[in-house]
Design an enzyme around this catalytic site. Structure first.
Site, mmCIF file in Angstrom:
data_model
loop_
_atom_site.group_PDB
_atom_site.id
_atom_site.type_symbol
_atom_site.label_atom_id
_atom_site.label_comp_id
_atom_site.label_asym_id
_atom_site.label_seq_id
_atom_site.Cartn_x
_atom_site.Cartn_y
_atom_site.Cartn_z
ATOM 1 C CD GLU A 1 -1.371 -2.254 2.219
ATOM 2 O OE1 GLU A 1 -2.192 -2.843 2.936
ATOM 3 O OE2 GLU A 1 -0.154 -2.560 2.189
ATOM 4 C CB CYS B 1 -0.985 -2.832 8.958
ATOM 5 S SG CYS B 1 0.190 -1.663 8.214
#
Length: 162
Positions: free
Chosen positions: A61, A89
């Site tokens: 990401e 996360c």
């Protein structure tokens, strides 16, 4: 007669993220892939490179965000969507809020450290300046199977420790 061309679906874009996750797997990285889409076109592609780069922040990401910012020419990605094979996360979710990502679409939930509803939902936290739309479960089984296989092999000792 005009030919009707379908817009790519969430599943179509997730298949590309899965292809990237398989690249991570081949490099003995935790197999997570991510793409950023703007206006129906992929503008960034990335996969986990924590071990390769020796950088704890080199999640798929984060790398995709950096590439998308370069493509857009701005740090604000409010008209972009991120597709990722596993729930982000807390670090990645925080970055997604910061760049004002419009939508986050992920494959499988991370019940231990997911920050898009798995353990906490930073993407839609009321006190923050932005909230991302969330879609989860896109190609859930395929995304989960790749991660499960990776960790099963790693537990057997066939892959180096992360």
């Amino acid at each position: 007669m005009d030919t009707l061309i379908d817009q790519p679906s969430d599943a179509d874009f997730m298949r590309e993220a899965l292809r990237l996750a398989q690249k991570a797997y081949a490099k003995e990285e935790v197999p997570v892939g991510a793409i950023v889409v703007r206006g129906g076109r992929i503008i960034a592609r990335a996969f986990n490179q924590v071990e390769l780069l020796k950088d704890a922040t080199a999640h798929a990401e984060m790398l995709a965000i950096t590439e998308a910012e370069a493509a857009v020419g701005d740090w604000r990605l409010n008209d972009c969507d991120l597709y990722v094979t596993k729930e982000p996360c807390a670090m990645c979710a925080g970055a997604l809020v910061h760049v004002r990502m419009r939508r986050v679409i992920f494959g499988c939930v991370d019940e231990r450290s997911g920050a898009a509803g798995g353990t906490i939902n930073l993407l839609q936290m009321p006190g923050l300046n932005h909230r991302c739309e969330i879609t989860n479960g896109v190609l859930r089984e395929e995304c989960a199977a790749l991660l499960q296989t990776f960790f099963k092999v790693r537990r057997r000792g066939d892959v180096t420790d992360a």
